[in-house]
Design an enzyme around this catalytic site. Sequence first.
Site, PDB file in Angstrom:
ATOM      1  CG  ASN A  95      -1.790   1.256   1.281  1.00  0.00           C
ATOM      2  OD1 ASN A  95      -2.635   1.438   0.415  1.00  0.00           O
ATOM      3  ND2 ASN A  95      -1.582   2.104   2.279  1.00  0.00           N
ATOM      4  CD  GLU A  96      -1.217   5.887   0.320  1.00  0.00           C
ATOM      5  OE1 GLU A  96      -0.594   6.258   1.341  1.00  0.00           O
ATOM      6  OE2 GLU A  96      -2.290   6.417  -0.047  1.00  0.00           O
ATOM      7  CE1 TYR A 139      -8.854   9.536   0.716  1.00  0.00           C
ATOM      8  CE2 TYR A 139      -6.512   9.363   0.230  1.00  0.00           C
ATOM      9  CZ  TYR A 139      -7.682   8.799   0.701  1.00  0.00           C
ATOM     10  OH  TYR A 139      -7.682   7.491   1.134  1.00  0.00           O
ATOM     11  CD  GLU A 170      -5.929   4.732   0.523  1.00  0.00           C
ATOM     12  OE1 GLU A 170      -5.842   5.936   0.887  1.00  0.00           O
ATOM     13  OE2 GLU A 170      -5.133   3.848   0.886  1.00  0.00           O
ATOM     14  CD  GLN A 192     -10.759   5.222   5.635  1.00  0.00           C
ATOM     15  OE1 GLN A 192     -10.690   4.067   5.364  1.00  0.00           O
ATOM     16  NE2 GLN A 192      -9.720   6.017   5.584  1.00  0.00           N
TER      17      GLN A 192
END
Length: 524
Positions: free
Chosen positions: A197-198, A269, A317, A375
């Site tokens: 992840n990332e 985001y 995400e 989330q």
Amino acid sequence: MTIRHRTGDVRAQERHRYGAAAQDGAQRPSAGSRPSRPRPYGAVRKKGRDHDRFRTGRRRRAGRAGRYAVRARVRLAAVPGGRRARHPRLRPQGARRPGPDPGPATGTAVRRPRRLDLAWRSTETNRFGLSEYIAFLKKIGPQAEPMIAVNLGTRGVAEALALQEYANHPAGTALSDLRAEHGDKDPFGIRLWCLGNEMDGPWQTGHKTAEEYGRVAAETARAMRRIDPDVELVACGSSSRAMETFAAWEATVLQETYDLVDHISLHAYYEPHEGDVDSFLASAVDMESFIESVVATCDHVGARLKSTKRIDLSFDEWNVWYMSKAQAEVSALDWPEAPRLLEDNYSVLDAVVLGSLLIALLRHADRVTVACLAQLVNVIAPIMTEPGGPAWRQTTFFPFSQASRYGRGEVLDVRVDSPTYGTAKYGEADLLHATAVRAEDGSVTVFAVNRSRTGALPLEVALSGLHLTDIVEHSALADADPDARNTLADPERVAPHPVDGTALSGGRLTAALEPLSWNVIRLR
């Protein structure tokens, strides 16, 4: 606005997930043998008469968002052989990933180790572990499918294999029998695995260069496929488009893993910066460009490798997140247990932007085959709760819920010809953002956002060959106060409301989109 239809090779997606998706029992081709898929249906070709009419058609500039109200015209039609949108998937969130043999998130809850969570400066009890996660999915129903990340930062191939064996092997080995001892006799059947992840992020414990990560991801993928050739694997892409290594990271990682993985991940985001609401409203412009850039990189690597395989995208995400506030929250913590973090309270403005991001994902659903809202509850989430108290829906719940419910089926080829307005970050942006989905019963849902802050947008939709005669509903999420929110004290302050005046006659739909609004128009 004009939405033009082009027949031919433009298709909807094979599978689209918002946050959790179910397999339909169909036999999955093995990695490397999947047929190539058509290009994104929302993209614009460089050649062709239809493209020329779209690109050279007169577009009236509207100045700042909402300065003028303008008329929009739409044409919709089905695309032959469109691929299917399917159920969502659920992905556990955060930088922490299951650890060793087979991990701290397995076993009896009371015996699980308490660990420091370096990402959030808190104490992780691991009380909600892998077993609880699978049980939660079962409560949701058969449409919910797990998505798990293995730890390739501080751990590696051996631990990934241990977790896979613990989770999926039926019985007869030390780890599968250990799972049964822990109370789960039946295997979990996890098909979709993220390889870390990332890993491009310097904030990650175990951060790696693209070359380092590409090698360990390839070795892990190769080993996991020896246990199960049909697992579905996601390689880590860039943590955001703003990363200095963006595109070069993807190219390097895919050079090592192209024949071994099925997807590459994207994360994004959005929040307003320095009061720039116009750019915030156009966040989906950045998302669509991000998607198209990663698609181009994937296809370039495939061409270099002379491969007929096509890599899909896992946008696992994405959300509206006021991240600038979160940094101060986290840095002030002193390793508490379950701190209340990142509980953003979303406005109507935020909900409209989130709806536009959903439209962007649908518009590229032929390549974005996994998309997970981050989330679901409390933490930058559409649902809020109080300990021992009530739960309520945030403004962002409504576009997410409506798109999840009505955004299933064939995503139609939607062409938007809209007036524009100026933004500081993205230049000229359309006031209108829209797409449409046709369900199995032939009904069509139009999703549309009006980015204008002050002006209604008259809309015309030409329905070509879809045999639609009735309006089921036109609902809108809008408010005279763009900062209106649902709260514990007033949980029903904001909700979608019916819109009057929408009409369908002679194969033409007409409607008025309220200023700063998310719209769902259902036709049959």
